[in-house]
Design a protein around this motif. Structure first.
Motif, PDB file in Angstrom:
ATOM      1  N   ASN A 112      17.391  12.977  -1.921  1.00 39.25           N
ATOM      2  CA  ASN A 112      16.632  13.144  -3.163  1.00 39.25           C
ATOM      3  C   ASN A 112      15.276  12.450  -3.118  1.00 39.25           C
ATOM      4  OD1 ASN A 112      18.717  14.568  -4.468  1.00 39.25           O
ATOM      5  ND2 ASN A 112      19.791  12.651  -4.787  1.00 39.25           N
ATOM      6  N   ALA A 116      13.591  14.449   1.786  1.00 36.25           N
ATOM      7  CA  ALA A 116      13.319  15.877   1.580  1.00 36.25           C
ATOM      8  C   ALA A 116      12.292  16.414   2.575  1.00 36.25           C
ATOM      9  CB  ALA A 116      12.839  16.109   0.149  1.00 36.25           C
ATOM     10  N   LYS A 154      19.883  22.275  -3.819  1.00 35.71           N
ATOM     11  CA  LYS A 154      18.483  22.257  -4.265  1.00 35.71           C
ATOM     12  C   LYS A 154      17.564  22.407  -3.052  1.00 35.71           C
ATOM     13  CE  LYS A 154      18.912  19.935  -8.624  1.00 35.71           C
ATOM     14  NZ  LYS A 154      18.931  18.680  -9.333  1.00 35.71           N
ATOM     15  N   ILE A 155      16.488  23.125  -3.257  1.00 37.02           N
ATOM     16  CA  ILE A 155      15.560  23.367  -2.148  1.00 37.02           C
ATOM     17  C   ILE A 155      14.719  22.115  -1.926  1.00 37.02           C
ATOM     18  CG2 ILE A 155      13.689  24.843  -1.319  1.00 37.02           C
ATOM     19  CD1 ILE A 155      14.716  26.986  -3.246  1.00 37.02           C
ATOM     20  N   GLY A 157      11.788  19.657  -1.227  1.00 36.58           N
ATOM     21  CA  GLY A 157      10.331  19.809  -1.347  1.00 36.58           C
ATOM     22  C   GLY A 157       9.886  20.478  -2.635  1.00 36.58           C
ATOM     23  N   PHE A 158      10.849  20.762  -3.533  1.00 34.42           N
ATOM     24  CA  PHE A 158      10.495  21.402  -4.809  1.00 34.42           C
ATOM     25  C   PHE A 158      11.134  20.648  -5.963  1.00 34.42           C
ATOM     26  CE2 PHE A 158       9.752  24.430  -1.565  1.00 34.42           C
ATOM     27  CZ  PHE A 158       8.598  25.083  -1.974  1.00 34.42           C
ATOM     28  N   GLY A 159      10.390  20.571  -7.053  1.00 33.49           N
ATOM     29  CA  GLY A 159      10.870  19.863  -8.240  1.00 33.49           C
ATOM     30  C   GLY A 159      10.481  18.393  -8.178  1.00 33.49           C
ATOM     31  N   HIS A 160      10.364  17.802  -9.359  1.00 29.50           N
ATOM     32  CA  HIS A 160      10.050  16.371  -9.403  1.00 29.50           C
ATOM     33  C   HIS A 160      10.558  15.794 -10.704  1.00 29.50           C
ATOM     34  CE1 HIS A 160       7.990  12.568  -8.926  1.00 29.50           C
ATOM     35  NE2 HIS A 160       7.719  12.922  -7.684  1.00 29.50           N
ATOM     36  N   LYS A 200      12.985  29.092 -11.930  1.00 31.35           N
ATOM     37  CA  LYS A 200      13.365  27.777 -12.463  1.00 31.35           C
ATOM     38  C   LYS A 200      12.226  27.028 -13.139  1.00 31.35           C
ATOM     39  CE  LYS A 200      17.687  27.375 -10.886  1.00 31.35           C
ATOM     40  NZ  LYS A 200      18.812  27.038 -11.754  1.00 31.35           N
ATOM     41  N   ILE A 202       9.908  25.434 -11.616  1.00 27.63           N
ATOM     42  CA  ILE A 202       9.538  24.194 -10.912  1.00 27.63           C
ATOM     43  C   ILE A 202       8.547  24.485  -9.785  1.00 27.63           C
ATOM     44  CG2 ILE A 202      11.646  22.890 -11.447  1.00 27.63           C
ATOM     45  CD1 ILE A 202      12.556  23.571  -8.570  1.00 27.63           C
ATOM     46  N   ASN A 205       6.646  19.786  -4.614  1.00 33.25           N
ATOM     47  CA  ASN A 205       6.251  18.376  -4.693  1.00 33.25           C
ATOM     48  C   ASN A 205       5.503  17.980  -3.409  1.00 33.25           C
ATOM     49  OD1 ASN A 205       8.254  17.627  -2.710  1.00 33.25           O
ATOM     50  ND2 ASN A 205       9.816  17.726  -4.325  1.00 33.25           N
TER      51      ASN A 205
HETATM   52  C1  LIG Z   1      13.564  15.773  -7.402  1.00 35.64           C
HETATM   53  C2  LIG Z   1      14.819  16.255  -8.113  1.00 35.64           C
HETATM   54  C3  LIG Z   1      16.001  15.354  -7.777  1.00 35.64           C
HETATM   55  C4  LIG Z   1      14.566  16.249  -9.601  1.00 35.64           C
HETATM   56  O1  LIG Z   1      15.724  16.661 -10.163  1.00 35.64           O
HETATM   57  P1  LIG Z   1      15.930  16.825 -11.724  1.00 35.64           P
HETATM   58  O2  LIG Z   1      15.097  15.827 -12.463  1.00 35.64           O
HETATM   59  O3  LIG Z   1      17.400  16.800 -11.937  1.00 35.64           O
HETATM   60  O4  LIG Z   1      15.359  18.281 -11.936  1.00 35.64           O
HETATM   61  P2  LIG Z   1      15.312  19.055 -13.316  1.00 35.64           P
HETATM   62  O5  LIG Z   1      16.378  18.582 -14.243  1.00 35.64           O
HETATM   63  O6  LIG Z   1      13.924  18.996 -13.818  1.00 35.64           O
HETATM   64  O7  LIG Z   1      15.643  20.548 -12.870  1.00 35.64           O
HETATM   65  C5  LIG Z   1      15.413  21.625 -13.744  1.00 35.64           C
HETATM   66  C6  LIG Z   1      16.113  22.831 -13.184  1.00 35.64           C
HETATM   67  O8  LIG Z   1      15.561  23.166 -11.928  1.00 35.64           O
HETATM   68  C7  LIG Z   1      16.564  23.119 -10.923  1.00 35.64           C
HETATM   69  N1  LIG Z   1      15.987  22.504  -9.764  1.00 35.64           N
HETATM   70  C8  LIG Z   1      15.331  21.329  -9.684  1.00 35.64           C
HETATM   71  N2  LIG Z   1      14.943  21.113  -8.423  1.00 35.64           N
HETATM   72  C9  LIG Z   1      15.339  22.197  -7.713  1.00 35.64           C
HETATM   73  C10 LIG Z   1      15.210  22.546  -6.374  1.00 35.64           C
HETATM   74  N3  LIG Z   1      14.582  21.744  -5.508  1.00 35.64           N
HETATM   75  N4  LIG Z   1      15.737  23.713  -5.956  1.00 35.64           N
HETATM   76  C11 LIG Z   1      16.374  24.530  -6.810  1.00 35.64           C
HETATM   77  N5  LIG Z   1      16.517  24.256  -8.126  1.00 35.64           N
HETATM   78  C12 LIG Z   1      16.005  23.088  -8.555  1.00 35.64           C
HETATM   79  C13 LIG Z   1      17.683  22.275 -11.523  1.00 35.64           C
HETATM   80  O9  LIG Z   1      18.938  22.620 -10.935  1.00 35.64           O
HETATM   81  C14 LIG Z   1      17.588  22.659 -12.972  1.00 35.64           C
HETATM   82  O10 LIG Z   1      18.173  23.952 -13.112  1.00 35.64           O
HETATM   83  P3  LIG Z   1      19.070  24.316 -14.365  1.00 35.64           P
HETATM   84  O11 LIG Z   1      18.197  24.016 -15.577  1.00 35.64           O
HETATM   85  O12 LIG Z   1      19.377  25.764 -14.175  1.00 35.64           O
HETATM   86  O13 LIG Z   1      20.274  23.418 -14.279  1.00 35.64           O
HETATM   87  C15 LIG Z   1      15.141  17.716  -7.705  1.00 35.64           C
HETATM   88  O14 LIG Z   1      14.078  18.548  -8.072  1.00 35.64           O
HETATM   89  C16 LIG Z   1      15.466  17.847  -6.247  1.00 35.64           C
HETATM   90  O15 LIG Z   1      16.580  17.538  -5.816  1.00 35.64           O
HETATM   91  N6  LIG Z   1      14.487  18.331  -5.434  1.00 35.64           N
HETATM   92  C17 LIG Z   1      14.729  18.510  -4.030  1.00 35.64           C
HETATM   93  C18 LIG Z   1      14.629  17.191  -3.309  1.00 35.64           C
HETATM   94  C19 LIG Z   1      13.197  16.716  -3.207  1.00 35.64           C
HETATM   95  O16 LIG Z   1      12.296  17.479  -2.909  1.00 35.64           O
HETATM   96  N7  LIG Z   1      13.011  15.425  -3.409  1.00 35.64           N
HETATM   97  C20 LIG Z   1      11.708  14.803  -3.299  1.00 35.64           C
HETATM   98  C21 LIG Z   1      11.165  14.497  -4.659  1.00 35.64           C
HETATM   99  S1  LIG Z   1       9.500  13.918  -4.536  1.00 35.64           S
END
Ligand SMILES: CC(C)(COP(=O)(O)OP(=O)(O)OC[C@H]1O[C@@H](n2cnc3c(N)ncnc32)[C@H](O)[C@@H]1OP(=O)(O)O)[C@@H](O)C(=O)NCCC(=O)NCCS
Length: 272
Positions: A112, A116, A154-155, A157-160, A200, A202, A205
């Motif tokens: 997490n 990533a 979770k993919i 490199g995406f989401g924050h 989604k 998102i 990152n």
């Molecule tokens: C960083 C992270 C942990 C944040 O998680 P989070 O705060 O729980 O994310 P959110 O609650 O904002 O997610 C919103 C939605 O997008 C989805 N989502 C978030 N990140 C996603 C990803 N990387 N791939 C697919 N779906 C994703 C969640 O499952 C959620 O879906 P839902 O509403 O249908 O349940 C998460 O985005 C993640 O695991 N990313 C991949 C790991 C990564 O790149 N980490 C480096 C961070 S700098």
């Protein structure tokens, strides 16, 4: 007793070689890294050029060195939010030595946070390697995303957690365009962003953006976490230093009222 010139030389030449390395040759009074004398390198190349030379074995082009330099800066710090920084500061507060605090921080890397980049580089590199010569970015990206959705993973490199749009990712992609450092991997990452944003909401990152660019610069995915570490170390060091000089030793990071115990009620040992 001082070691004579001959016996010093023997230190490096006598006996069967047990270690093999193509990185640096060390001889008495001479250190040669990737074929360049360190005397030539010191004062003539930048730190990012040295990092590139060490890891890839060749000197970068000017645009590649500027790109890597920007990538290292983009990894440098994210306040006290990341688990690695928190771990390092907790240890500093407890009185651990700087190197132990940094090691503790680095051990907090996981899928997490910080992990990533390598996962993302691996996925992008495998995908590009196994695709045909023609790139239909839209369908490649859709297949890529579907595979993760199918596995409910979770993919990387995406989401924050804190940013809807990671400002570092936006800037680094802009620079990569400016420096002409965008290749197939970044193109795939950008196409994935389109798909995942649609479904989604998102975005990419900094790990996602840098994983594409580093892959396009030719860095093997196995070097990803290491490169992240090089960028993040100055941040971790400054946090440990700040904790030690600015905060009370062994400070309370939270009050006892904030700790909620929901385990077993008090009970007697009985029967023993
Ligand atoms: C960083 C992270 C942990 C944040 O998680 P989070 O705060 O729980 O994310 P959110 O609650 O904002 O997610 C919103 C939605 O997008 C989805 N989502 C978030 N990140 C996603 C990803 N990387 N791939 C697919 N779906 C994703 C969640 O499952 C959620 O879906 P839902 O509403 O249908 O349940 C998460 O985005 C993640 O695991 N990313 C991949 C790991 C990564 O790149 N980490 C480096 C961070 S700098």
């Amino acid at each position: 007793m001082a070691i004579g010139k001959e016996s010093l030389k023997n230190l490096f030449t006598v006996g069967k070689p047990k270690w093999r390395t193509a990185i640096t040759r060390v001889e008495p009074n001479n250190i040669i890294t990737r074929g360049h004398s360190q005397e030539d390198l010191i004062g003539n190349i930048s730190f990012s050029e040295m990092v590139y030379l060490l890891i890839k074995g060749e000197m970068p082009l000017k645009k590649e060195s500027k790109m890597l330099s920007a990538i290292l800066v983009s990894f440098c710090d994210h306040g006290v939010t990341p688990p690695s920084t928190q771990a390092a500061r907790l240890m500093a507060s407890a009185g651990s030595k700087v190197h132990a605090c940094i090691a503790g921080g680095l051990l907090a890397f996981g899928k997490n946070h910080a992990g990533a980049i390598e996962e993302s580089m691996k996925a992008l590199q495998n995908y590009i390697q196994n695709s045909g010569p023609e790139y239909d970015w839209e369908s490649l990206a859709q297949n890529f995303v579907n595979e993760y959705i199918k596995e409910d993973v979770k993919i990387p490199g995406f989401g924050h957690r804190y940013h809807y749009e990671d400002p570092r990712a936006i800037k680094i992609i802009k620079l990569a365009q400016e420096y002409d450092c965008i290749g197939k991997h970044t193109q795939l990452a950008l196409a994935i962003q389109e798909v995942i944003f649609e479904s989604k909401g998102i975005k990419m990152n900094i790990d996602g953006a840098n994983s594409g660019i580093l892959s396009d610069l030719g860095f093997d995915w196995r070097t990803g976490t290491g490169i992240f570490m090089i960028g993040r170390l100055p941040g971790l060091i400054s946090h440990v230093y700040e904790e030690k000089v600015r905060e009370p030793e062994f400070r309370k990071f939270f009050d006892v009222e904030e700790i909620y115990y929901d385990g077993q009620e008090d009970r007697q040992l009985g029967g023993l």
